[in-house]
Design an enzyme around this catalytic site. Structure first.
Site, PDB file in Angstrom:
ATOM      1  N   SER A 229      -2.639  -1.799   0.891  1.00 45.26           N
ATOM      2  CA  SER A 229      -2.670  -0.337   0.818  1.00 45.26           C
ATOM      3  C   SER A 229      -1.288   0.161   0.441  1.00 45.26           C
ATOM      4  CB  SER A 229      -3.074   0.264   2.164  1.00 45.26           C
ATOM      5  OG  SER A 229      -2.853   1.670   2.189  1.00 45.26           O
TER       6      SER A 229
ATOM      7  N   TYR B 149      -1.366   0.357  10.971  1.00 40.09           N
ATOM      8  CA  TYR B 149      -1.912   0.119   9.637  1.00 40.09           C
ATOM      9  C   TYR B 149      -0.798  -0.203   8.645  1.00 40.09           C
ATOM     10  CZ  TYR B 149      -5.222   0.778   5.768  1.00 40.09           C
ATOM     11  OH  TYR B 149      -6.034   0.594   4.674  1.00 40.09           O
TER      12      TYR B 149
END
Length: 251
Positions: free
Chosen positions: A142, A155
């Site tokens: 990501s 994350y």
């Protein structure tokens, strides 16, 4: 030229592929000619997804297992046969910052994103080496792994770790003709982001934050994954390809 992007005769496993970007990747790889094994934890949902893809004329099998259950994952791999392309897509989000996120929950997210990807990559690589076969491992990272974001500690850490794992595995597995790369999606209008996609404030921010000024459409992840899975990317390894509408290059 078409042969460079053809995946005829290859089998791909896409983890977490019952919805969102994972489903689009699975569909795209199958459309490029691969036999695709879709994955999820819910057998009923997985069965419906596999059936829908087969109804589209695609060669699809299903493997229900939790990627963090090493024994179940190992048994599933044995059951689906030889894997040539592994897409480590499973992941979830825990949107908490340093004041609220316990270390144990950080460890759990790292297990899902990084350790599980490593375990599957290790198993698939061993099988490829035993067959003296080339292979492709594609990790789904990501842009958050490169940028960081307030209130999103776990994350960002997990996806940054996945980038490091990609480079390390590429170095280890290169002599065996196994390439390891990653794609780093930006902001995509998937089911998970439906509320944000309908938020006028978020859309105003996105128009100025990305070069293309819009959300990504889920099917726009497919080209990068099919490219990295095929012969067109045979001399590319250890790289992370941002598919983000220019988010990481816009200041």
């Amino acid at each position: 030229m078409q042969d460079l992007f053809s995946l005829d005769g290859r089998t791909a496993l896409v983890t977490g592929s019952v919805r969102g970007l994972g489903l689009e990747m699975a569909r795209g790889l199958a459309e490029a000619g691969a036999r695709v094994v879709v994955n999820g934890r819910d057998r009923d949902v997985l069965g419906r997804v596999a059936g829908d893809l087969r109804a589209e004329g695609l060669d699809v099998d299903a493997a229900a297992f939790d990627v963090t259950d090493r024994d179940a994952a190992r048994a599933a791999l044995e059951g689906v046969g030889d894997i040539d392309i592994l897409v480590n897509n499973v992941g979830h989000r825990d949107r908490r910052g340093v004041d609220d996120l316990p270390p144990a929950d950080l460890a759990h997210l790292l297990d899902v994103h990084v350790v599980a990807a490593y375990a599957l990559s290790q198993a698939v690589a061993r099988s490829l080496r035993a067959r003296s076969a080339p292979g492709r491992i594609i990790n789904v990272s990501s842009v958050v792994g490169q940028l960081g974001r307030t209130g999103d500690v776990a994350y960002a850490a997990a996806k940054a770790g996945l980038g490091g794992l990609t480079r390390a595995l590429a170095a280890d597995l290169g002599p065996s003709a196994i390439t390891v790369n990653a794609v780093a999606p930006g902001t995509f209008a998937t089911e998970v982001n439906a509320a944000l996609a309908d938020d006028p404030e978020w859309n105003r921010w996105l128009r100025t934050r990305t070069a293309l000024g819009r959300w990504g459409r889920p099917q726009e992840i497919v080209g990068a994954v099919v490219f990295l899975a095929g012969d067109a990317a045979s001399f590319i390894t250890g790289q992370t390809l941002a598919v983000d509408g220019g988010m990481t290059v816009t200041f």
